[in-house]
Design an enzyme around this catalytic site. Structure first.
Site, mmCIF file in Angstrom:
data_model
loop_
_atom_site.group_PDB
_atom_site.id
_atom_site.type_symbol
_atom_site.label_atom_id
_atom_site.label_comp_id
_atom_site.label_asym_id
_atom_site.label_seq_id
_atom_site.Cartn_x
_atom_site.Cartn_y
_atom_site.Cartn_z
ATOM 1 N N GLU A 142 62.221 -86.843 -4.252
ATOM 2 C CA GLU A 142 61.721 -87.998 -4.083
ATOM 3 C C GLU A 142 60.813 -88.819 -5.217
ATOM 4 O O GLU A 142 59.836 -87.785 -5.221
ATOM 5 C CB GLU A 142 61.156 -88.338 -2.666
ATOM 6 C CG GLU A 142 60.860 -89.974 -2.449
ATOM 7 C CD GLU A 142 59.991 -90.086 -0.998
ATOM 8 O OE1 GLU A 142 60.434 -91.055 -0.257
ATOM 9 O OE2 GLU A 142 59.575 -88.956 -0.407
ATOM 10 N N GLY A 276 51.466 -83.470 -1.207
ATOM 11 C CA GLY A 276 51.154 -82.669 -0.016
ATOM 12 C C GLY A 276 52.267 -81.918 0.420
ATOM 13 O O GLY A 276 52.279 -80.761 0.950
ATOM 14 N N ALA A 277 53.411 -82.834 0.705
ATOM 15 C CA ALA A 277 54.699 -82.146 1.560
ATOM 16 C C ALA A 277 55.989 -83.071 1.245
ATOM 17 O O ALA A 277 55.445 -84.477 0.699
ATOM 18 C CB ALA A 277 54.270 -81.998 2.909
ATOM 19 N N MET A 278 57.060 -82.701 1.720
ATOM 20 C CA MET A 278 58.145 -83.650 1.373
ATOM 21 C C MET A 278 59.143 -83.388 2.333
ATOM 22 O O MET A 278 59.418 -82.134 2.749
ATOM 23 C CB MET A 278 58.653 -83.236 -0.087
ATOM 24 C CG MET A 278 59.940 -84.072 -0.411
ATOM 25 S SD MET A 278 59.795 -85.648 -0.562
ATOM 26 C CE MET A 278 61.365 -86.471 0.384
ATOM 27 N N HIS A 312 53.215 -85.403 9.981
ATOM 28 C CA HIS A 312 53.864 -86.489 9.253
ATOM 29 C C HIS A 312 55.224 -86.212 8.836
ATOM 30 O O HIS A 312 56.303 -87.064 8.993
ATOM 31 C CB HIS A 312 52.805 -86.484 8.011
ATOM 32 C CG HIS A 312 53.253 -87.635 7.150
ATOM 33 N ND1 HIS A 312 52.591 -88.855 7.227
ATOM 34 C CD2 HIS A 312 53.957 -87.774 6.268
ATOM 35 C CE1 HIS A 312 53.330 -89.624 6.178
ATOM 36 N NE2 HIS A 312 54.252 -88.906 5.384
ATOM 37 N N GLU A 313 55.404 -84.891 8.376
ATOM 38 C CA GLU A 313 56.885 -84.747 7.841
ATOM 39 C C GLU A 313 57.753 -84.556 9.030
ATOM 40 O O GLU A 313 59.046 -85.205 8.857
ATOM 41 C CB GLU A 313 56.710 -83.580 6.991
ATOM 42 C CG GLU A 313 55.763 -83.329 5.828
ATOM 43 C CD GLU A 313 56.007 -84.803 4.836
ATOM 44 O OE1 GLU A 313 56.897 -85.167 4.738
ATOM 45 O OE2 GLU A 313 54.693 -84.995 4.336
ATOM 46 N N GLU A 335 57.129 -94.475 5.029
ATOM 47 C CA GLU A 335 55.636 -93.877 5.040
ATOM 48 C C GLU A 335 54.512 -94.360 6.010
ATOM 49 O O GLU A 335 53.581 -93.611 6.576
ATOM 50 C CB GLU A 335 55.112 -93.872 3.691
ATOM 51 C CG GLU A 335 55.872 -93.133 2.560
ATOM 52 C CD GLU A 335 56.127 -91.796 3.001
ATOM 53 O OE1 GLU A 335 55.321 -91.067 3.815
ATOM 54 O OE2 GLU A 335 56.972 -90.914 2.354
HETATM 55 N N1 BES Z 1 57.501 -88.541 1.208
HETATM 56 C C1 BES Z 1 56.494 -88.016 1.007
HETATM 57 C C2 BES Z 1 56.233 -87.131 -0.472
HETATM 58 C C3 BES Z 1 55.963 -87.864 -1.389
HETATM 59 C C4 BES Z 1 55.114 -88.659 -1.953
HETATM 60 C C5 BES Z 1 57.364 -88.080 -2.115
HETATM 61 C C6 BES Z 1 55.179 -89.284 -3.022
HETATM 62 C C7 BES Z 1 57.401 -88.508 -3.453
HETATM 63 C C8 BES Z 1 56.387 -89.250 -3.969
HETATM 64 C C9 BES Z 1 55.699 -87.183 2.321
HETATM 65 O O1 BES Z 1 56.267 -87.700 3.294
HETATM 66 C C10 BES Z 1 54.176 -87.526 2.331
HETATM 67 O O2 BES Z 1 53.833 -88.704 2.795
HETATM 68 N N2 BES Z 1 53.331 -86.657 1.743
HETATM 69 C C11 BES Z 1 51.915 -86.918 2.155
HETATM 70 C C12 BES Z 1 51.068 -86.179 2.977
HETATM 71 C C13 BES Z 1 51.096 -87.025 4.183
HETATM 72 C C14 BES Z 1 50.429 -86.118 5.351
HETATM 73 C C15 BES Z 1 50.190 -88.267 3.966
HETATM 74 C C16 BES Z 1 51.391 -86.254 0.656
HETATM 75 O O3 BES Z 1 52.117 -85.848 -0.045
HETATM 76 O O4 BES Z 1 50.229 -86.818 0.251
HETATM 77 ZN ZN ZN Z 2 55.583 -89.141 4.086
#
Ligand code: BES
Ligand code: ZN
Length: 859
Positions: A142, A276-278, A312-313, A335
């Protein structure tokens, strides 16, 4: 769907969009990564539909070599000629014969590099306890990086099933989205692992992970087996994530009224990870701090972080994976919902953490950006991959989640849930747009949701609601206008549909009123003589309030009648009005002194946040007076709590103790707190069992703030051999909190010399920019090393690093000039926002800076 200018966006054509002449239905992908030479080779067989007769197939590919491409149809093979178009990140395959409409099979062979930029198919490395380096191959797709791993129709709307096959060394673990179907030995130390077909899903959710991973024994999460996956040695850090993982997955299946869409779920900790995570379906990847944690030594805040990210994930498995936005303009549907659902699940799991109250801090962070001229609407036009990347910001996440919470509270939680469940059921395995969500909510609730919500989703900014006494003291005039930090005379008037929750105290008692303010102003008629009034009861609204002086005085006199979140709102709104120049700083300082009896952690976070902002604008001369004020305000609260936790004390109070100690020992430069912190730290070093997990992070910060070279070396050593990811992070960021310039220069150098992972270096640089002792030197360092940083750091981290420029008050023109010529690959909007925040700070200092010392000296 309409954007700000009213232009249709869903049909938007740009050179980045693929023609829909051919579309995929199923990918069969076979990949063989080489973890020694950092390369991979691949082969894919894609079932496609030819929708119109054509002599070319266009799909995405980036930084790949294409060795061959051919189409198979009715037993015949038609060779194709691939032509790469790097600028548009695609490959055009030419055929000498026309492909007629209908189904056929496309075969492509390709090769690529396991890069070190933490996107696409990339490598991540770690050292074991013997110092030996190990390599992992993993993916992050992503928003638009699946095209770096295999040629594909890399747009969220082009869903397909995926069958992944990985060829890897026999001793390695291989993981993908679906469960394993078969495994066989190939000889030469290699094995082939075949995974089952996935549900129809978008390319950005595909994942494959290869390395010496271990996994926990699966636990049942509402029918699906859930495991935590980690590099060897970290098994003790997994139980917490497994617990919240299983809890939240079940919670969501219940809430959504739909079973988990995958066949298994792995939560995988990756040593190098950009965000943070995907939410890869069935194979969620995390940075280690967001998944692996020691329940006994981690602070409550660190545990909450893991609970947040895992929830969240997991929420995305439905919101995002099962139902996906049609295009990146609608990323808030992913999101904002995942963020909203994350709060719901964590709040349900640990109600005493009061997660919706601490969400107030996130709401305020969104308002800090949304109060700028350079903000954007939640839904916003996207053409290029860079524009897609720029959408992952505080407006999508925090503003999006906040307006959902406002809607949920306005509709009623159960009505809202029913609408959401309907939306998911209607669009599962497919894509949706914002309008589809309103349809579902209106259908299930019979309430006019669209009118209300469009004003928040498609309009930028937010209102400030002004409350004034009217009539004979039995009425209120309530009006709205857009909140700006920097007034914008040219801006057209805007209104929102503001769900006001009004609580009024009259001589007849307290009453609550739900009013939808749709016009510029309205009059509220009370039953009796008004003693005080509060417009954002419960604090769920995405707006700020301002009260005429007698009403503000009345609220200030009745703080004990406000809920903590409402006191938070009062402080936060008054502070925002102060920064915006709508009120004098003296009013805020007077108000702050009313809070010495405050016991709520979030109210303190608002107060301490304001003081650290003042620290940023204060001259070195005034800093001592500021520290004294911090001691005056926060000292009594800390004294009441003491260093020692009391039996039966709640977790948030324990955390507050740490926060207050930390603020006093740094911002407050309190010598007594600093020396007590040193004593405690030494004691706990000798006897770790005695240490208090919620004070420990504060001690590290205080000791850094007041520390010398010997302390620096000790912390550096701690960072290098940590027991947990949280400890590593704590000591690393402490290295940006020292005050001695020669020590801070060492930290600066670490951002580029390989001692700090690129997943952390830009954030460390961010901290250095915010350190008043070295901010301008940090800025010079960035300017000097800009090219190297943009080459090394993950693309998504650069705009976050640059957020630190808001502290560069003495260099405003130079900072602005720099970004005129260095805009490459950064979300331009995001940089504009950082620069405007810098201007806001400069304007604030111009207004109040000269008075600051005198104001702080006043009792
Ligand atoms: N889908 C995102 C990861 C992501 C962020 C992919 C930016 C591509 C670009 C994931 O679900 C996400 O939102 N992760 C957050 C953590 C969350 C607890 C807010 C992150 O990575 O900060
Ligand atoms: Zn997210």
């Amino acid at each position: 769907m309409r954007d700000q200018e009213g232009a249709p966006t869903s049909e938007a054509t740009s050179s980045y969009r693929l023609p829909k002449t051919t579309t995929p239905t199923r990918y069969d992908i076979r990949l063989e990564p080489d973890l020694v030479n950092f390369t991979f080779s691949g082969e894919e067989t894609i079932a496609i539909s030819v929708n119109q007769p054509t002599t070319e197939i266009v799909l995405n590919a980036l930084e790949l070599e294409i060795d061959s491409a051919s189409v198979e149809r009715a037993g015949a093979s038609i060779p194709g000629r691939p032509e790469l178009d790097a600028a548009n990140e695609r490959v055009k395959i030419h055929f000498d014969r026309r492909l007629e409409a209908g189904d056929c099979i496309l075969q492509i062979k390709f090769r690529g590099i396991l890069n070190d930029k933490l996107h696409g198919f990339y490598r991540s490395q770690y050292q074991d306890s013997a110092g030996k380096t190990h390599t992992v191959a993993t993916t992050q797709f992503e928003a638009t990086d699946a095209r770096r791993a295999f040629p594909c129709w890399d747009e969220p709307e082009l869903k397909a099933r995926f069958r992944v096959t990985l060829v890897v060394d026999e001793n390695l673990a291989a993981i993908s989205n679906a469960g394993q179907q078969s495994e066989r030995r190939l000889g030469h130390g290699k094995k082939e692992v075949v995974f089952k077909d996935t549900i129809p899903m978008s390319t950005y959710l595909v994942a494959f992970i290869v390395g010496e991973f271990e996994a926990t024994t699966p636990v049942d999460a509402g029918g699906a087996p859930l495991r935590v996956v980690y590099v060897p040695g970290k098994a003790p850090l997994t139980p917490f994530a497994a617990q919240i993982g299983a809890f939240s997955l079940k919670f969501f299946a219940d809430y959504y009224g739909l079973p988990y869409p995958g066949d298994k779920l792995d939560l995988i900790a990756i040593p190098d990870f950009a965000s943070g995570a995907m939410e890869n379906l069935g194979a969620i990847t995390f940075r280690e701090t967001a998944l692996l944690v020691d329940e006994k030594t981690a602070s409550r805040a660190e545990l909450e972080r893991v609970a947040d990210v895992v929830s969240h994930e997991n929420a995305h498995m439905w919101f995002g994976d099962l139902v996906t936005m049609r295009w990146w303009n609608g990323i808030w549907l992913n999101e904002a919902f995942a963020t909203f659902m994350e709060m719901l699940a964590v709040d349900k799991w640990k109600p005493h953490w009061k997660r919706w109250e601490s969400f107030g801090v996130s709401r305020a962070a969104a308002m800090a950006v949304d109060g700028l001229r350079s903000t954007r609407s939640i839904e916003f036009t996207v053409h290029s991959p860079d524009e897609a990347r720029a959408m992952f910001d505080v407006l999508t996440y925090e503003k999006g989640a906040a307006v959902l919470r406002m809607l949920e509270q306005y509709m009623g939680a159960e009505e809202f849930r029913k609408g959401i469940a309907l939306y998911l059921r209607k669009h599962r395995f497919a894509n949706a747009e914002t309008t589809d969500l309103w349809d579902a909510l209106e259908e299930s609730s019979s309430q006019p949701i669209r009118k209300l919500m469009d004003s928040w989703i498609f309009q930028q900014g937010f209102p400030i609601v002004a409350v004034e006494p009217a009539g004979d003291g039995r009425a209120l005039k309530i009006s709205q206008r857009r909140f700006y930090y920097l007034p914008d005379a040219a801006a057209p008037a805007q209104t929102w549909h503001v769900p006001l929750m009004l609580r009024v105290k009259t001589d007849r008692g307290v009453s609550t009123h739900k009013i939808l303010l749709t016009e510029k102003e309205t009059t509220f008629q009370a039953q009796g003589k008004i003693e005080w009034a509060l417009v954002n009861e419960g604090g769920h609204g995405f707006y700020r309030a301002t009260y005429a002086p007698p009403l503000l005085d009345a609220l200030s006199r009745n703080l004990s009648e406000l809920k903590p979140i409402e006191r938070f709102g009062l402080v936060s709104d008054t502070w925002a009005a102060t920064v915006a120049g709508l009120r004098p700083l003296s009013d805020f300082l007077k108000m702050a002194r009313l809070f010495t009896q405050e016991t709520d952690i979030n109210v303190w976070r608002a107060l301490l946040g304001a003081f650290s902002y003042l620290d940023m604008i204060a001259s070195d001369v005034d800093r001592a007076a500021l520290a004294r004020t911090v001691r005056d305000v926060a000292g009594p609260a800390f004294k009441r709590l003491g260093w020692e936790p009391r039996p039966g004390e709640d977790e948030l109070t324990r955390q507050l103790r740490g926060n207050l100690a930390g603020a006093l020992g740094t911002l407050g430069d309190d010598a007594a707190v600093q020396s007590q912190a040193r004593e405690l730290y030494d004691e706990w070093e000798k006897n770790p069992a005695k240490s208090d997990r919620d004070i420990a992070p504060a001690l590290v910060n205080i000791l850094a703030y007041s520390g010398d070279a010997a302390r620096y070396d000790a912390f550096l050593a701690k960072f290098k051999s940590p027991h947990t990811p949280q400890e590593e992070q704590r000591y690393l960021f402490a290295l940006a909190n020292f005050r001695d310039l020669s020590l801070l220069r060492r930290t600066m150098a670490m951002t580029l010399d390989g001692q700090v992972r690129t997943q952390n270096a830009p954030y460390l640089m961010h901290s250095l920019l915010l350190n008043t002792q070295c901010r301008y030197e940090a800025w010079d360092f960035i300017r000097k090393n800009w090219d190297e940083m943009t080459k090394k750091y993950p693309d998504s981290a650069l705009p976050r690093m640059c957020e630190g420029v808001i502290s560069l008050l003495d260099r405003e023109p130079e900072v602005k000039a720099f970004f005129e010529t260095h805009r490459v690959r950064l979300g331009t909007k995001i940089i504009d926002q950082h620069l405007e925040r810098l201007s806001v700070a400069v304007a604030f200092r111009r207004r109040e800076g000269a008075n600051l010392g005198r104001l702080l000296a006043q009792e």
